[in-house]
Design a protein around this motif. Structure first.
Motif, short mmCIF file in Angstrom:
data_model
loop_
_atom_site.label_atom_id
_atom_site.label_comp_id
_atom_site.label_asym_id
_atom_site.label_seq_id
_atom_site.Cartn_x
_atom_site.Cartn_y
_atom_site.Cartn_z
N ASP A 251 0.82 -1.21 0.00
CA ASP A 251 0.00 0.00 0.00
C ASP A 251 0.86 1.26 0.00
O ASP A 251 2.07 1.22 0.26
CB ASP A 251 -0.97 0.01 1.18
CG ASP A 251 -0.28 0.03 2.54
OD1 ASP A 251 0.71 0.79 2.69
OD2 ASP A 251 -0.72 -0.71 3.44
N SER A 252 0.21 2.37 -0.29
CA SER A 252 0.93 3.64 -0.44
C SER A 252 1.62 4.07 0.85
O SER A 252 2.66 4.74 0.81
CB SER A 252 -0.03 4.73 -0.92
OG SER A 252 -1.10 4.89 0.00
N GLY A 253 1.06 3.68 2.01
CA GLY A 253 1.68 4.04 3.27
C GLY A 253 3.03 3.38 3.45
O GLY A 253 4.00 4.01 3.91
N GLN A 254 3.14 2.10 3.07
CA GLN A 254 4.42 1.40 3.15
C GLN A 254 5.44 2.01 2.20
O GLN A 254 6.61 2.18 2.55
CB GLN A 254 4.21 -0.08 2.81
CG GLN A 254 3.46 -0.88 3.85
CD GLN A 254 3.21 -2.30 3.39
OE1 GLN A 254 2.45 -2.55 2.44
NE2 GLN A 254 3.83 -3.25 4.06
N ILE A 255 4.98 2.33 1.02
CA ILE A 255 5.89 2.93 0.02
C ILE A 255 6.35 4.31 0.47
O ILE A 255 7.52 4.66 0.35
CB ILE A 255 5.20 2.98 -1.36
CG1 ILE A 255 4.91 1.56 -1.86
CG2 ILE A 255 6.06 3.75 -2.36
CD1 ILE A 255 4.12 1.50 -3.15
N ARG A 256 5.42 5.08 1.05
CA ARG A 256 5.79 6.43 1.52
C ARG A 256 6.81 6.32 2.65
O ARG A 256 7.76 7.12 2.72
CB ARG A 256 4.54 7.16 2.03
CG ARG A 256 4.83 8.64 2.37
CD ARG A 256 4.63 9.49 1.13
NE ARG A 256 5.25 10.78 1.22
CZ ARG A 256 4.74 11.84 1.89
NH1 ARG A 256 3.62 11.72 2.56
NH2 ARG A 256 5.38 13.00 1.86
N ALA A 257 6.64 5.34 3.52
CA ALA A 257 7.59 5.14 4.62
C ALA A 257 8.97 4.80 4.07
O ALA A 257 9.98 5.28 4.59
CB ALA A 257 7.09 4.04 5.55
N TYR A 258 9.00 3.99 3.03
CA TYR A 258 10.29 3.65 2.41
C TYR A 258 10.93 4.90 1.81
O TYR A 258 12.13 5.13 1.95
CB TYR A 258 10.10 2.58 1.33
CG TYR A 258 11.41 2.11 0.74
CD1 TYR A 258 12.15 1.10 1.35
CD2 TYR A 258 11.92 2.70 -0.42
CE1 TYR A 258 13.37 0.67 0.81
CE2 TYR A 258 13.13 2.28 -0.96
CZ TYR A 258 13.84 1.27 -0.33
OH TYR A 258 15.05 0.87 -0.86
#
Length: 477
Positions: A251-258
């Motif tokens: 999800d976008s939250g995981q990608i944003r955290a990366y």
């Protein structure tokens, strides 16, 4: 094995070899058909005993595989081509480069293709990789782009092999590609291996392995001494890791955290900005852009692009004062002197306001801002003339002659004469004399130019009569 099968096998062996004229082919076929099988076998054995290359082809055609010895023989062929062109100085000159690449391309088209036709995928892959590495490491004048063409041919073979190979061979290909992105070959050749990985191994069953691999490449780059190259590699592999995260359905939250974990890299923030805009999160995109202008302050090109993007987002989101302020920053600093931005800024003011704003802007511009373009845009020809008269050389004079000569013919002619007198003091070759006479011809087209040019030419004839080439060119005036 019957007679017909023997004949077909022999035809297979000859694939890729230089062909005979049709008449001789028919004659050869007739001779084989008339011979006893034992005679054919004996003759073939004798021929193969004295031709190592043909023996290897025979094994491929008949046994559908090659031995370790055969592979070594093929590798020696590649080595022979390399040594033939390298010579004693260890370098392939431009005039030899075409022959070198042509021979290696022929080897791929004949030997490797024969292996593929007979299902020897693993051997075809190993031999293509051996040739690829040998060519990559050769020191040569590659002005003609031969290495790139050869690498593209290797990529075509790799892709064809992937399409026909079974799972074990595909796995060995994946392992070879990942193990050879280790800096052992030049970066521009590594790109072809990267291309194979990112185009063909980004889904099941390799997706998880690729996630681990790309993250390892990021970490390896980060562990190296801080440098532009290390940062570039870390940023590149981080972006590829993000692409794989998307492929894996994260999800976008995981990608944003990366992304946040690799925030110092400009390209990661560029990606994040694009995602914010795509998702309609304009405020977040603006925040990242504002932060990036500080983080990337030592990168003028990046600052210019971010500043322009920020200006557009301010405008779209209705933040009028922020928009005007950012546009001012662009024209006066981040993209100083840009005509389009200048016009956009001017459109925000009425004629009475603009003159004051414009003068303040001129005072704010850095020295390298090409203010002369803005003088021209505004029709400030007197200032443009002053700029040209103070400039060195002929560049600005030629650039604005068409505008200034009709208005200030005397001043333009004087500037030409002044610059010519600077250059003519030192003797030059005929090409320079032709250039000077060409300038005199330009001057003659300006009002009062005939008299000015005649005066200059007469002065030169008197002062530099000991320069025969110069006198010859003046006679053509």
């Amino acid at each position: 094995m019957d007679h017909l099968q023997n004949t077909n096998k022999i035809k297979d062996i000859k694939k890729g070899a230089a062909g005979l004229p049709t008449g001789q082919v028919d004659e050869a076929a007739a001779a084989v058909n008339q011979a006893a099988e034992s005679d054919v076998r004996d003759f073939l054995a004798e021929v193969l005993r004295h031709d190592e290359k043909l023996m290897t082809r025979f094994r491929i055609a008949v046994c559908h595989g090659i031995s370790k010895t055969d592979m070594q023989q093929y590798q020696r062929q590649v080595d022979t081509v390399v040594q033939k062109y390298l010579g004693k100085d260890g370098f392939i000159a431009y005039q030899e480069a075409y022959g070198f690449i042509h021979e290696l391309e022929g080897f791929l088209q004949e030997e490797v293709q024969l292996m593929m036709e007979h299902g020897c995928c693993q051997d075809a892959f190993a031999l293509t990789c051996y040739l690829f590495i040998k060519a990559a490491k050769v020191d040569m004048d590659d002005s003609g782009g031969g290495k790139g063409a050869l690498a593209e041919q290797c990529v075509d073979i790799w892709e064809a092999l992937l399409a026909q190979a079974d799972a074990p061979v595909q796995q060995s290909m994946y392992e070879w590609f990942t193990s050879h992105l280790d800096g052992s070959i030049p970066d521009y050749m590594e790109e072809y291996i990267e291309q194979m990985l990112m185009q063909h191994f980004c889904n099941a069953p390799y997706l998880d392995a690729m996630l681990e691999f790309t993250q390892r490449k990021v970490q390896e780059a980060q562990e190296r001494a801080d440098s532009w190259s290390a940062d570039y590699q870390a940023s590149k592999w981080a972006l590829r890791h993000i692409r794989l995260m998307e492929e894996n359905g994260m999800d976008s939250g995981q990608i944003r955290a990366y992304c946040k974990g690799h925030w110092k890299y400009t390209d990661i923030r560029k990606y994040d900005i694009c995602q914010c805009i795509r998702q309609g999160n304009t405020d977040e995109a603006i925040a990242v852009l504002e932060e990036s202008l500080t983080l990337d302050t030592d990168k003028p090109g990046v600052v210019r692009d971010f500043s322009s993007q920020l200006k557009e987002l301010y405008q779209k989101s209705g933040r009028v004062e922020d928009y005007k302020k950012q546009l001012w920053n662009l024209v006066s600093k981040d993209n100083a002197g840009n005509i389009e931005d200048f016009r956009e800024l001017k459109s925000l003011y009425n004629s009475g306001e603009w003159e004051q704003v414009r003068e303040e802007l001129f005072r704010s511009l850095p020295a390298q801002a090409h203010v002369e373009r803005l003088y021209l845009e505004e029709g400030l020809y007197g200032r443009l003339l002053d700029y040209v008269l103070k400039s060195n050389g002929f560049y600005a004079l030629r650039e604005y002659e068409a505008v200034l000569a009709p208005l200030y013919p005397k001043e333009v002619l004087q500037k030409y004469a002044k610059e010519l007198q600077k250059t003519v003091r030192i003797a030059a070759d005929r090409a320079r004399y032709k250039e000077w006479v060409s300038i005199l011809r330009r001057m003659k087209k300006i009002k009062g130019g005939e008299e000015a040019v005649e005066e200059i030419a007469n002065s030169w004839r008197a002062q530099y009569r000991n320069r025969p080439a110069m006198m010859s060119e003046l006679d053509k005036l």
